[in-house]
Each structure stands twice: as structure tokens, then as C-alpha cells.
Design an enzyme around this catalytic site. Structure first.
Site, PDB file in Angstrom:
ATOM      1  N   ARG A  61      35.006  41.082  44.028  1.00 15.48           N
ATOM      2  CA  ARG A  61      33.607  41.472  43.905  1.00 15.48           C
ATOM      3  C   ARG A  61      32.733  40.410  44.562  1.00 15.48           C
ATOM      4  O   ARG A  61      33.062  39.215  44.513  1.00 15.48           O
ATOM      5  CB  ARG A  61      33.200  41.578  42.422  1.00 15.48           C
ATOM      6  CG  ARG A  61      33.725  42.797  41.701  1.00 15.48           C
ATOM      7  CD  ARG A  61      33.037  44.092  42.173  1.00 15.48           C
ATOM      8  NE  ARG A  61      33.518  45.253  41.447  1.00 15.48           N
ATOM      9  CZ  ARG A  61      34.465  46.090  41.878  1.00 15.48           C
ATOM     10  NH1 ARG A  61      35.056  45.893  43.037  1.00 15.48           N
ATOM     11  NH2 ARG A  61      34.814  47.142  41.160  1.00 15.48           N
TER      12      ARG A  61
ATOM     13  N   HIS B  91      33.468  46.852  51.828  1.00 15.08           N
ATOM     14  CA  HIS B  91      34.034  47.233  50.514  1.00 15.08           C
ATOM     15  C   HIS B  91      35.027  48.397  50.661  1.00 15.08           C
ATOM     16  O   HIS B  91      34.907  49.431  50.009  1.00 15.08           O
ATOM     17  CB  HIS B  91      32.916  47.580  49.510  1.00 15.08           C
ATOM     18  CG  HIS B  91      33.381  47.496  48.087  1.00 15.08           C
ATOM     19  ND1 HIS B  91      32.567  47.066  47.049  1.00 15.08           N
ATOM     20  CD2 HIS B  91      34.582  47.770  47.506  1.00 15.08           C
ATOM     21  CE1 HIS B  91      33.243  47.100  45.906  1.00 15.08           C
ATOM     22  NE2 HIS B  91      34.484  47.542  46.171  1.00 15.08           N
TER      23      HIS B  91
HETATM   24  P1  NAP Z   1      43.530  43.590  36.329  1.00 19.42           P
HETATM   25  O1  NAP Z   1      44.850  44.281  36.333  1.00 19.42           O
HETATM   26  O2  NAP Z   1      42.665  43.704  35.128  1.00 19.42           O
HETATM   27  O3  NAP Z   1      43.839  42.045  36.651  1.00 19.42           O
HETATM   28  C1  NAP Z   1      42.881  41.052  36.484  1.00 19.42           C
HETATM   29  C2  NAP Z   1      43.586  39.702  36.620  1.00 19.42           C
HETATM   30  O4  NAP Z   1      42.584  38.670  36.540  1.00 19.42           O
HETATM   31  C3  NAP Z   1      44.588  39.434  35.485  1.00 19.42           C
HETATM   32  O5  NAP Z   1      45.701  38.746  35.989  1.00 19.42           O
HETATM   33  C4  NAP Z   1      43.791  38.532  34.543  1.00 19.42           C
HETATM   34  O6  NAP Z   1      44.595  37.656  33.778  1.00 19.42           O
HETATM   35  C5  NAP Z   1      42.979  37.729  35.531  1.00 19.42           C
HETATM   36  N1  NAP Z   1      41.793  37.153  34.904  1.00 19.42           N
HETATM   37  C6  NAP Z   1      40.735  37.790  34.344  1.00 19.42           C
HETATM   38  N2  NAP Z   1      39.855  36.898  33.851  1.00 19.42           N
HETATM   39  C7  NAP Z   1      40.379  35.674  34.100  1.00 19.42           C
HETATM   40  C8  NAP Z   1      39.961  34.355  33.809  1.00 19.42           C
HETATM   41  N3  NAP Z   1      38.786  34.116  33.177  1.00 19.42           N
HETATM   42  N4  NAP Z   1      40.742  33.338  34.176  1.00 19.42           N
HETATM   43  C9  NAP Z   1      41.923  33.570  34.831  1.00 19.42           C
HETATM   44  N5  NAP Z   1      42.391  34.796  35.136  1.00 19.42           N
HETATM   45  C10 NAP Z   1      41.609  35.837  34.767  1.00 19.42           C
HETATM   46  O7  NAP Z   1      42.641  44.057  37.559  1.00 19.42           O
HETATM   47  P2  NAP Z   1      43.146  44.684  38.929  1.00 19.42           P
HETATM   48  O8  NAP Z   1      43.460  46.118  38.769  1.00 19.42           O
HETATM   49  O9  NAP Z   1      44.189  43.789  39.488  1.00 19.42           O
HETATM   50  O10 NAP Z   1      41.797  44.576  39.796  1.00 19.42           O
HETATM   51  C11 NAP Z   1      41.194  43.321  40.063  1.00 19.42           C
HETATM   52  C12 NAP Z   1      39.826  43.507  40.674  1.00 19.42           C
HETATM   53  O11 NAP Z   1      39.920  43.912  42.032  1.00 19.42           O
HETATM   54  C13 NAP Z   1      38.974  44.604  40.051  1.00 19.42           C
HETATM   55  O12 NAP Z   1      38.352  44.172  38.862  1.00 19.42           O
HETATM   56  C14 NAP Z   1      37.952  44.877  41.140  1.00 19.42           C
HETATM   57  O13 NAP Z   1      36.814  44.073  40.958  1.00 19.42           O
HETATM   58  C15 NAP Z   1      38.662  44.459  42.413  1.00 19.42           C
HETATM   59  N6  NAP Z   1      38.913  45.584  43.336  1.00 19.42           N
HETATM   60  C16 NAP Z   1      38.317  45.570  44.560  1.00 19.42           C
HETATM   61  C17 NAP Z   1      38.555  46.592  45.448  1.00 19.42           C
HETATM   62  C18 NAP Z   1      37.983  46.573  46.829  1.00 19.42           C
HETATM   63  O14 NAP Z   1      38.101  47.548  47.542  1.00 19.42           O
HETATM   64  N7  NAP Z   1      37.384  45.497  47.254  1.00 19.42           N
HETATM   65  C19 NAP Z   1      39.412  47.658  45.094  1.00 19.42           C
HETATM   66  C20 NAP Z   1      39.985  47.641  43.839  1.00 19.42           C
HETATM   67  C21 NAP Z   1      39.728  46.596  42.968  1.00 19.42           C
HETATM   68  P3  NAP Z   1      45.602  38.246  32.642  1.00 19.42           P
HETATM   69  O15 NAP Z   1      46.618  39.048  33.423  1.00 19.42           O
HETATM   70  O16 NAP Z   1      46.190  37.047  32.044  1.00 19.42           O
HETATM   71  O17 NAP Z   1      44.756  39.089  31.744  1.00 19.42           O
HETATM   72  C1  GLV Z   2      36.806  49.118  43.873  1.00 21.80           C
HETATM   73  O1  GLV Z   2      36.066  48.248  44.201  1.00 21.80           O
HETATM   74  C2  GLV Z   2      37.482  49.206  42.619  1.00 21.80           C
HETATM   75  O2  GLV Z   2      37.117  48.497  41.675  1.00 21.80           O
HETATM   76  O3  GLV Z   2      38.431  50.008  42.531  1.00 21.80           O
END
Ligand code: NAP
Ligand code: GLV
Length: 309
Positions: free
Chosen positions: A224, A272
Site C-alpha cells: 500500500r 496498482h
Molecule cells: P496476509 O496474509 O494478512 O499477510 C500479512 C503479513 O504481514 C503476515 O505475514 C503478517 O504477520 C505480517 N504483518 C502484519 N502486521 C505486521 C507487523 N506489525 N509486524 C510484522 N509483520 C506484520 O496478507 P496478504 O494476503 O499476504 O496481503 C498483503 C497485502 O498486500 C494486503 O494487505 C494488500 O495491502 C497488499 N496487496 C496489494 C496488491 C497490489 O496489487 N498492489 C494486491 C493484493 C494485495 P503474521 O503472519 O505473523 O500475522
Molecule cells: C489489492 O490491492 C488488494 O488488496 O487485493
């Protein structure tokens, strides 16, 4: 009467979403034509305006169209007490891994330098570094971070990740806590941010963080825009401490025309699109949870609103 799923997407993919749910026992209604609000059981949404979801008194589950839920955490956006399910679907995960691999490989194989050479007509060879000597660090080892980390490790990179809890991912060193962050930053020649945007992670890509990376490091932010202090990033690039950055997300989106990021020769911008939810595979995830809900079973990928992800 079938249950009803209301869909609000900011992308013009209404027909694709309707088609994705066509074979399932749920009636799809579009945000602009919801019919009787009392008939709406589930909502699949990107950025609803504050108060908008409160118009549907019988909602049972809110599905985020994105993996992140930060867009749902504003004041009065979510009706109280309803479960919120994050988007986790294989096309979204695969797309993000492709984006991360693409930029890591570009930086690892000096493509920005060769592109500069091409513009100048300059034949400049740079000695190759094997992948196992290239240290890549991932902030976030969740669904997306872990998949990208596994793919990088499979290519032979020296991979580490940072998360809240400890992780056991083959070929990936696990770090957590403040000390773990310092350790991981100190070793990361390429740093990838795949954290959710929360009060704890906001502005985590700042001057102090960049200073802890080795000189000549690259930063990839696919999470983000709120994670990155854009002025600090530009200063670290200008000082030569950072060699380049791939940015998919920005504090303000669309990125303003006046932003110096557009003009910086070592900043690689995409709008994005690092990964996008694909209706056909997203529908499977939504229906799996609707079936679980109907059967009184636990939902998958429930967001923890207190943790903000
Ligand atoms: P997720 O499965 O919830 O994973 C989040 C990770 O971040 C977990 O490993 C979590 O640790 C870690 N985390 C959260 N808070 C933390 C902290 N304070 N200190 C250290 N580690 C922390 O999320 P995801 O599905 O992988 O997605 C991640 C992000 O990618 C989304 O929230 C979104 O913003 C972004 N995204 C962007 C796009 C794009 O097109 N640019 C597309 C999709 C997603 P734990 O595992 O220990 O809980
Ligand atoms: C895109 O940014 C997502 O959070 O899936």
C-alpha cells in the site's frame, strides 16, 4: 428464494462477475440496482462509502474484493459485528508472485543499468551475481509474501522474511519483532513490502528503514502507498544509498501528475496492478465461505478487525 450477493467493484467487470457466479446458488445483484435492501445476504465490495453498507439490514458476511481490508476500516464503513472475509484466491496470489519475481529478477540481473546503457549506446558488462548470493528480504510473510518467498527460494535466492509471528517456510529465514526487522533490513539487497496497511505498518518504508539497508539496495512496494514515505524514498535514491525502486502503490492514487516519482529515472511505476482479483477464481473463494456459513462452519481468511488485517 436463493440468497443474494451484492457486488460493488470499481472496475468495469460487472459482466465478468455475473458470469463467475452463474453456476452457483446465489443471486447476484449489482450495487447500482440492489432491489429490496432487506433481501441482500452477502456483500462483495471494494471501497464502499461510509454508511453505505448500513442500508442492508440483513447482511451476514462482507467480502473484501481485495486481499487488503484497509479500505474498509474507515469510520462508519463496516456495520458492527459482521464478519469480514479477505480475498484469497489463486490468481491474485499468482499475479503478485509474478510481479515480485519480475522486479527482483530485473534488479538482480542489472536490467535498469543495461536499459540505461542501451539509451546511451554503451556496451557495459556487469559481472553476474549468482542468485544464492543475492539477499532478498520480504516484509510480510502472509498469503502473498509466503508464496513470493517460496518462488524466490525455488530460484535459489537467499531469502528472509519478517512477520509478526515466527514462520517455518522451507528456504526462507524467519524474522520477527523489532530486532528481527533490523537483522533482516541489514541483509536485504532487495526489499519487498507485502504487509497489510495498519497503524503499526504505516510509513514503515521511511528514512530510518532505508538507512539500514545495504548501500545500493532496491525497494519494491507492492502493498500500500501508506507504507512508504515517498519523500524519504526520493532522498535515499538521490543520495545514492538506494539504487532503485519499483512502486505499484502510492499515498495518493492515481499518482498526481506533479509527483517527482514519475520523473525519477530509477523509479519504476505501475498503477496498482501488481495483482488483481480475478472473478472466476474469486467466486470459488466467496462460495466456499458462503457454504461454510450456511453449514455453521468456520469461515476461511477472516480478517481480524482489531489487528486491522
Ligand atoms: P496476509 O496474509 O494478512 O499477510 C500479512 C503479513 O504481514 C503476515 O505475514 C503478517 O504477520 C505480517 N504483518 C502484519 N502486521 C505486521 C507487523 N506489525 N509486524 C510484522 N509483520 C506484520 O496478507 P496478504 O494476503 O499476504 O496481503 C498483503 C497485502 O498486500 C494486503 O494487505 C494488500 O495491502 C497488499 N496487496 C496489494 C496488491 C497490489 O496489487 N498492489 C494486491 C493484493 C494485495 P503474521 O503472519 O505473523 O500475522
Ligand atoms: C489489492 O490491492 C488488494 O488488496 O487485493
Amino acid at each position: 428464494m436463493p440468497e443474494t450477493l451484492l457486488i460493488k467493484t470499481d472496475f468495469r467487470r460487472g459482466a465478468e462477475w455475473r458470469e463467475a457466479f452463474a453456476g452457483f446458488d446465489v443471486e447476484v445483484r449489482e450495487w447500482g440496482a440492489p432491489g429490496d435492501p432487506a433481501e441482500i445476504d452477502y456483500a462483495l465490495v471494494w471501497k464502499p462509502k461510509p454508511g453505505a453498507l448500513a442500508a442492508f439490514p440483513n447482511l451476514k458476511i462482507i467480502f473484501s474484493i481485495g486481499a487488503g481490508i484497509d479500505h474498509l476500516l474507515g469510520e462508519d464503513v463496516l456495520p458492527r459485528g459482521l464478519p469480514v472475509v479477505r480475498m484469497v484466491e489463486r490468481a491474485l496470489t499468482a499475479g503478485m508472485t509474478e510481479y515480485v519475481l519480475y522486479h527482483v529478477l530485473r534488479f538482480h540481473r542489472f536490467m535498469p543499468q543495461y536499459e540505461a546503457g542501451r539509451r546511451e549506446g554503451a556496451w557495459r558488462e556487469i559481472p553476474q551475481t549468482p542468485a544464492w548470493r543475492r539477499r532478498v528480504g520480504l516484509l510480510g510473510l502472509g498469503v502473498l509474501g509466503a508464496d513470493a518467498a517460496r518462488a524466490l527460494a525455488a530460484l535459489g535466492f537467499d531469502v528472509a522474511g519478517w512477520s509478526r509471528g515466527e514462520k517455518n517456510i522451507r528456504g526462507v529465514a524467519s524474522h520477527h519483532g523489532a530486532r528481527g526487522l533490523r537483522e533482516m533490513l541489514a541483509r536485504s539487497e532487495i526489499l519487498v513490502c507485502l504487509l497489510p496497511l495498519t497503524a503499526q505498518t504505516e510509513n514503515i518504508l521511511n528514512a530510518e528503514t532505508f538507512a539500514q539497508l545495504p548501500k545500493g539496495a532496491f525497494v519494491i512496494n507492492a502493498a500500500r502507498g501508506g507504507h512508504c514515505m515517498e519523500e524519504d524514498l526520493l532522498a535515499a535514491l538521490e543520495s545514492g544509498h538506494l539504487a532503485g525502486a519499483a512502486l505499484d502503490v502510492f499515498k495518493t492514487e492515481p499518482l498526481e501528475k506533479s509527483s517527482p516519482l514519475w520523473r525519477h529515472p530509477r523509479v519504476y511505476i505501475t498503477p496498482h496492478i501488481a495483482s488483481m482479483t480475478v472473478p472466476a477464481t474469486a467466486a470459488e473463494h466467496v462460495m466456499e465461505n458462503i457454504r461454510r456459513f450456511r453449514a455453521g462452519r468456520e469461515l476461511t481468511h477472516l480478517a481480524d478487525l482489531a489487528r486491522e488485517y
